[in-house]
Design a protein around this motif. Structure first.
Motif, PDB file in Angstrom:
ATOM      1  N   CYS A 273       0.816  -1.129  -0.028  1.00  0.00           N
ATOM      2  CA  CYS A 273      -0.110  -0.040   0.136  1.00  0.00           C
ATOM      3  C   CYS A 273       0.981   1.176   0.071  1.00  0.00           C
ATOM      4  CB  CYS A 273      -0.829  -0.032   1.057  1.00  0.00           C
ATOM      5  SG  CYS A 273      -1.728   1.267   1.541  1.00  0.00           S
ATOM      6  N   THR A 274       0.466   2.465  -0.579  1.00  0.00           N
ATOM      7  CA  THR A 274       1.167   3.603  -0.531  1.00  0.00           C
ATOM      8  C   THR A 274       0.266   4.732  -0.351  1.00  0.00           C
ATOM      9  OG1 THR A 274       2.814   4.769  -1.773  1.00  0.00           O
ATOM     10  CG2 THR A 274       0.963   3.829  -2.910  1.00  0.00           C
ATOM     11  N   VAL A 275      -0.784   4.623   0.405  1.00  0.00           N
ATOM     12  CA  VAL A 275      -1.853   5.565   0.145  1.00  0.00           C
ATOM     13  C   VAL A 275      -1.405   6.883   1.172  1.00  0.00           C
ATOM     14  CG1 VAL A 275      -3.183   4.896   2.032  1.00  0.00           C
ATOM     15  CG2 VAL A 275      -4.107   6.305   0.677  1.00  0.00           C
ATOM     16  N   THR A 276      -0.411   6.561   2.249  1.00  0.00           N
ATOM     17  CA  THR A 276       0.259   7.406   2.977  1.00  0.00           C
ATOM     18  C   THR A 276       1.621   7.165   3.066  1.00  0.00           C
ATOM     19  OG1 THR A 276       0.093   6.307   5.007  1.00  0.00           O
ATOM     20  CG2 THR A 276      -1.719   7.829   4.334  1.00  0.00           C
ATOM     21  N   ARG A 277       2.643   8.192   3.607  1.00  0.00           N
ATOM     22  CA  ARG A 277       3.963   8.006   4.020  1.00  0.00           C
ATOM     23  C   ARG A 277       4.166   6.749   4.950  1.00  0.00           C
ATOM     24  NH1 ARG A 277       4.738  13.440   4.096  1.00  0.00           N
ATOM     25  NH2 ARG A 277       5.012  13.234   6.324  1.00  0.00           N
ATOM     26  N   LYS A 278       3.156   6.473   5.898  1.00  0.00           N
ATOM     27  CA  LYS A 278       3.408   5.563   6.818  1.00  0.00           C
ATOM     28  C   LYS A 278       3.173   4.199   6.165  1.00  0.00           C
ATOM     29  CE  LYS A 278       1.764   4.141  11.439  1.00  0.00           C
ATOM     30  NZ  LYS A 278       0.878   4.600  12.571  1.00  0.00           N
ATOM     31  N   ALA A 279       2.153   4.098   5.337  1.00  0.00           N
ATOM     32  CA  ALA A 279       1.691   2.858   4.747  1.00  0.00           C
ATOM     33  C   ALA A 279       2.974   2.341   3.597  1.00  0.00           C
ATOM     34  CB  ALA A 279       0.616   2.999   3.866  1.00  0.00           C
ATOM     35  N   ALA A 280       3.577   3.274   3.345  1.00  0.00           N
ATOM     36  CA  ALA A 280       4.738   2.776   2.314  1.00  0.00           C
ATOM     37  C   ALA A 280       5.858   2.383   3.172  1.00  0.00           C
ATOM     38  CB  ALA A 280       5.101   4.120   1.232  1.00  0.00           C
ATOM     39  N   MET A 281       6.028   3.373   4.118  1.00  0.00           N
ATOM     40  CA  MET A 281       7.004   2.887   4.823  1.00  0.00           C
ATOM     41  C   MET A 281       6.850   1.274   5.449  1.00  0.00           C
ATOM     42  SD  MET A 281       8.133   4.399   8.528  1.00  0.00           S
ATOM     43  CE  MET A 281       6.823   4.086   9.467  1.00  0.00           C
ATOM     44  N   GLN A 282       5.748   1.143   5.951  1.00  0.00           N
ATOM     45  CA  GLN A 282       5.121  -0.255   6.716  1.00  0.00           C
ATOM     46  C   GLN A 282       5.297  -1.152   5.539  1.00  0.00           C
ATOM     47  OE1 GLN A 282       1.387   0.927   7.998  1.00  0.00           O
ATOM     48  NE2 GLN A 282       1.861   0.972  10.215  1.00  0.00           N
ATOM     49  N   SER A 283       4.989  -0.792   4.189  1.00  0.00           N
ATOM     50  CA  SER A 283       5.186  -1.877   3.070  1.00  0.00           C
ATOM     51  C   SER A 283       6.669  -2.234   2.981  1.00  0.00           C
ATOM     52  CB  SER A 283       4.667  -1.203   1.779  1.00  0.00           C
ATOM     53  OG  SER A 283       3.302  -1.304   2.008  1.00  0.00           O
ATOM     54  N   ARG A 284       7.599  -1.595   3.088  1.00  0.00           N
ATOM     55  CA  ARG A 284       8.958  -1.594   2.823  1.00  0.00           C
ATOM     56  C   ARG A 284       9.417  -2.391   4.209  1.00  0.00           C
ATOM     57  NH1 ARG A 284       8.763   3.686   1.146  1.00  0.00           N
ATOM     58  NH2 ARG A 284       9.735   4.155   3.159  1.00  0.00           N
ATOM     59  N   GLN A 285       8.773  -2.174   5.326  1.00  0.00           N
ATOM     60  CA  GLN A 285       9.419  -3.027   6.609  1.00  0.00           C
ATOM     61  C   GLN A 285       8.814  -4.390   6.276  1.00  0.00           C
ATOM     62  OE1 GLN A 285       7.361  -0.782   9.584  1.00  0.00           O
ATOM     63  NE2 GLN A 285       9.149   0.535   9.824  1.00  0.00           N
ATOM     64  N   VAL A 286       7.792  -4.680   5.946  1.00  0.00           N
ATOM     65  CA  VAL A 286       6.994  -6.107   5.850  1.00  0.00           C
ATOM     66  C   VAL A 286       7.994  -6.781   4.834  1.00  0.00           C
ATOM     67  CG1 VAL A 286       5.227  -7.210   4.834  1.00  0.00           C
ATOM     68  CG2 VAL A 286       4.887  -5.417   6.486  1.00  0.00           C
ATOM     69  N   ILE A 287       8.349  -6.072   3.785  1.00  0.00           N
ATOM     70  CA  ILE A 287       8.930  -6.842   2.663  1.00  0.00           C
ATOM     71  C   ILE A 287      10.267  -7.332   3.245  1.00  0.00           C
ATOM     72  CG2 ILE A 287      10.494  -6.483   0.733  1.00  0.00           C
ATOM     73  CD1 ILE A 287       8.293  -4.748  -0.209  1.00  0.00           C
ATOM     74  N   ARG A 288      11.129  -6.667   4.035  1.00  0.00           N
ATOM     75  CA  ARG A 288      12.299  -6.776   4.700  1.00  0.00           C
ATOM     76  C   ARG A 288      12.131  -7.896   5.681  1.00  0.00           C
ATOM     77  NH1 ARG A 288      13.237  -1.173   3.882  1.00  0.00           N
ATOM     78  NH2 ARG A 288      14.911  -0.598   2.258  1.00  0.00           N
ATOM     79  N   GLN A 289      11.021  -7.573   6.556  1.00  0.00           N
ATOM     80  CA  GLN A 289      10.835  -8.755   7.568  1.00  0.00           C
ATOM     81  C   GLN A 289      10.660 -10.217   6.741  1.00  0.00           C
ATOM     82  OE1 GLN A 289       6.722  -8.682   9.308  1.00  0.00           O
ATOM     83  NE2 GLN A 289       7.813  -8.544  11.352  1.00  0.00           N
ATOM     84  N   VAL A 290       9.864 -10.021   5.736  1.00  0.00           N
ATOM     85  CA  VAL A 290       9.724 -11.314   5.142  1.00  0.00           C
ATOM     86  C   VAL A 290      10.951 -12.248   4.454  1.00  0.00           C
ATOM     87  CG1 VAL A 290       8.829 -12.171   2.702  1.00  0.00           C
ATOM     88  CG2 VAL A 290       7.243 -11.209   4.268  1.00  0.00           C
ATOM     89  N   ILE A 291      11.691 -11.194   4.046  1.00  0.00           N
ATOM     90  CA  ILE A 291      13.200 -11.633   3.461  1.00  0.00           C
ATOM     91  C   ILE A 291      13.861 -12.131   4.745  1.00  0.00           C
ATOM     92  CG2 ILE A 291      15.330 -10.929   2.542  1.00  0.00           C
ATOM     93  CD1 ILE A 291      13.647  -8.816   1.057  1.00  0.00           C
ATOM     94  N   ARG A 292      13.964 -11.666   6.049  1.00  0.00           N
ATOM     95  CA  ARG A 292      14.502 -12.077   6.980  1.00  0.00           C
ATOM     96  C   ARG A 292      13.787 -13.637   7.677  1.00  0.00           C
ATOM     97  NH1 ARG A 292      14.207  -6.754   8.795  1.00  0.00           N
ATOM     98  NH2 ARG A 292      12.402  -7.497  10.328  1.00  0.00           N
ATOM     99  N   ASN A 293      12.667 -13.541   7.610  1.00  0.00           N
ATOM    100  CA  ASN A 293      11.969 -14.855   8.304  1.00  0.00           C
ATOM    101  C   ASN A 293      11.763 -15.838   7.402  1.00  0.00           C
ATOM    102  OD1 ASN A 293      11.533 -13.067  10.421  1.00  0.00           O
ATOM    103  ND2 ASN A 293       9.652 -12.487  10.201  1.00  0.00           N
ATOM    104  N   HIS A 294      11.968 -15.698   6.009  1.00  0.00           N
ATOM    105  CA  HIS A 294      11.734 -16.657   4.989  1.00  0.00           C
ATOM    106  C   HIS A 294      12.969 -16.520   3.836  1.00  0.00           C
ATOM    107  CE1 HIS A 294       7.703 -17.324   6.409  1.00  0.00           C
ATOM    108  NE2 HIS A 294       7.672 -16.248   6.543  1.00  0.00           N
ATOM    109  N   SER A 295      14.050 -16.932   4.644  1.00  0.00           N
ATOM    110  CA  SER A 295      15.339 -16.761   3.860  1.00  0.00           C
ATOM    111  C   SER A 295      15.423 -17.422   2.348  1.00  0.00           C
ATOM    112  CB  SER A 295      16.553 -16.972   4.639  1.00  0.00           C
ATOM    113  OG  SER A 295      16.427 -18.555   5.230  1.00  0.00           O
ATOM    114  N   LYS A 296      14.533 -18.710   2.426  1.00  0.00           N
ATOM    115  CA  LYS A 296      14.687 -19.520   1.485  1.00  0.00           C
ATOM    116  C   LYS A 296      13.693 -19.291   0.338  1.00  0.00           C
ATOM    117  CE  LYS A 296      17.075 -23.466   3.883  1.00  0.00           C
ATOM    118  NZ  LYS A 296      16.867 -24.797   4.319  1.00  0.00           N
ATOM    119  N   ALA A 297      12.851 -18.383   0.427  1.00  0.00           N
ATOM    120  CA  ALA A 297      11.773 -18.164  -0.248  1.00  0.00           C
ATOM    121  C   ALA A 297      11.802 -17.039  -1.208  1.00  0.00           C
ATOM    122  CB  ALA A 297      10.529 -17.630   0.611  1.00  0.00           C
TER     123      ALA A 297
END
Length: 460
Positions: free
Chosen positions: A65-89
């Protein structure tokens, strides 16, 4: 597992076999609808299974989501969290933030594929191709590709995801270009799912046992204007009611100028009429000050909005009326904020969604010189949210002692373990009952409010 250096081009070991897919969704009901449609297609293929949060996934799809700056920031945070938690994915990123910031997303180490909104409907076949060991993903689409798209890309009817009331996206994109809004740049022009396909998908959902369907879109009041021949939302709702494939239809959100007396009238009918429109209208106000509304490029004034809400309340006294507000728009004076606050306070509103203004690069409001300090915006939002809590509590209190018809959800409430059912006017009533009541209509008497805001009832 080795990753290709080029975004979207996977280096696939010969023994690679994908089994689990995790979908992470941020943002609006349209995003939720699209994620569930992707999930439906993947499950019905019987080639992959949807992973739980704690599973080690083979592919993770992040719908941003990018409707607000906060939503865009949260989107990037989730992406990085996913990469950390699912390293083989394999990590696939799509959604509005991927559309408007594709290069930034592609530069995140660990992202394998960026899919623009205009190509989101292709995600299921892309993932299924990977399951078949023949994965050839497309080159990421540039952000400008969405702006000229006039074709509605249908996605599967929702048949999975644990919802009692599935979403059906019937419209996408927006032509309004409000001065604060990034959505037209992320979603493109307004476009509609043809009427026959809408009716067919609702019929399919009815056959599968769903009792209510929620129609959703980015600018749903513009439904049908792009079709040949042109049609409109009222005519579509009439056709849905004539078909009677499901018991209830709900509209997710509709602009003030597009909520006609004819549409309101469709909710003024006997509750046993199949295909009835629920007496629940979520209407974006944004501001109750006429000067601010003009600068926002909103095509109505406070008098029009006041009259509209009073019209609904007069004809449908039990209707739930939800309102969006955007607080802290550039140039919003103390007096302008009070105008908004007092307008809502004077109206029979059931609940509020309060959003702080967030300057989005690429929109006209981003360059407005009279930006407000963040502490001022935060303080005003707190005042408005307290008003929203009061409005919701009063709406519920006024219905204590009444018997209501609820659609019982298929999952129990945690940690109480009770059932929850939703009334046609959007009241979530908690009560005790057996599992056999799930996905059925039941009469419940609202007896009290727990913690002041949770309606509790007893089966009649």
């Amino acid at each position: 597992m080795k990753r290709s250096a080029d975004i979207g081009l996977f280096t696939k070991p010969s023994n690679y076999e994908m089994k689990k897919i995790l979908i992470k969704t941020l943002g609006c009901k349209v995003n939720q609808c699209e994620s569930e449609a992707i999930q439906t297609a993947l499950l019905e293929s019987k080639k992959g299974e949807i992973a739980n949060e704690n599973d080690e996934a083979d592919v993770v799809i992040v719908n941003t989501c990018t409707v607000t700056r906060k939503a865009a920031m949260q989107s990037r945070q989730v992406i990085r969290q996913v990469i950390r938690n699912h390293s083989k994915a394999r990590v696939v990123v799509t959604g509005c933030h991927a559309q408007t910031a594709s290069e930034e997303i592609a530069a995140i180490k660990g992202v394998d594929l960026v899919v623009a909104n205009v190509d989101k409907h292709r995600i299921p076949q892309t993932i299924l191709a990977l399951l078949d060991q023949d994965f050839a993903p497309p080159v990421p689409v540039t952000p400008s590709a969405v702006k000229d798209s006039r074709r509605f890309e249908p996605m599967p009817s929702i048949a999975h995801g644990g919802r009692t009331r599935p979403f059906l996206k019937i419209q996408d994109g927006c032509d309004a270009f409000c001065t604060y809004c990034i959505v037209p740049y992320a979603r493109g022009r307004s476009r509609s799912l043809p009427e026959k396909q809408v009716l067919a998908q609702i019929a399919q959902l009815g056959v599968r046992g769903y009792r209510e369907v929620v129609l959703t879109g980015i600018h749903i009041g513009c439904y049908g204007q792009d079709l040949t021949p042109a049609t409109n939302l009222y005519d579509l709702l009439c056709r849905i009611r004539e078909a009677g494939s499901v018991d209830r239809i709900r509209v997710s959100s509709i602009e003030p100028g597009e909520l006609s007396k004819d549409i309101i009238g469709l909710a003024d009918a006997n509750g046993d009429v199949p295909g009835r429109l629920c007496p629940h209208f979520h209407i974006p106000l944004q501001s109750g000050d006429d000067t601010v509304l003009k600068r926002m490029h909103r095509p109505y004034d406070r008098t029009y909005f006041y009259s509209l809400v009073q019209t609904i309340a007069h004809r449908l006294p039990d209707a739930a009326i939800g309102v969006d507000t955007l607080i802290g728009f550039p140039g919003e004076t103390d007096e302008a904020f009070v105008q908004t606050y007092e307008l809502i306070r004077s109206l029979p509103v059931a609940y509020l969604h309060v959003f702080p203004f967030s300057a989005r690069e690429g929109t006209p409001a981003f360059s407005f010189s009279d930006q407000l300090p963040p502490p001022v915006i935060k303080d005003r939002c707190q005042h408005m949210r307290r008003l929203g809590t009061e409005k919701r509590k009063r709406f519920y209190e006024d219905r204590v002692g009444s018997s209501v018809k609820v659609l019982v959800e298929t999952t129990r409430v945690r940690p109480s373990g009770c059932l929850k059912g939703l009334t046609e006017n959007y009241i979530p009533v908690h009560f005790h009952g057996d599992d056999e009541l799930c996905n059925s209509f039941q009469s419940v008497r609202i007896e009290r409010l727990s913690r002041g805001v949770v309606p509790w009832g007893k089966l009649v």
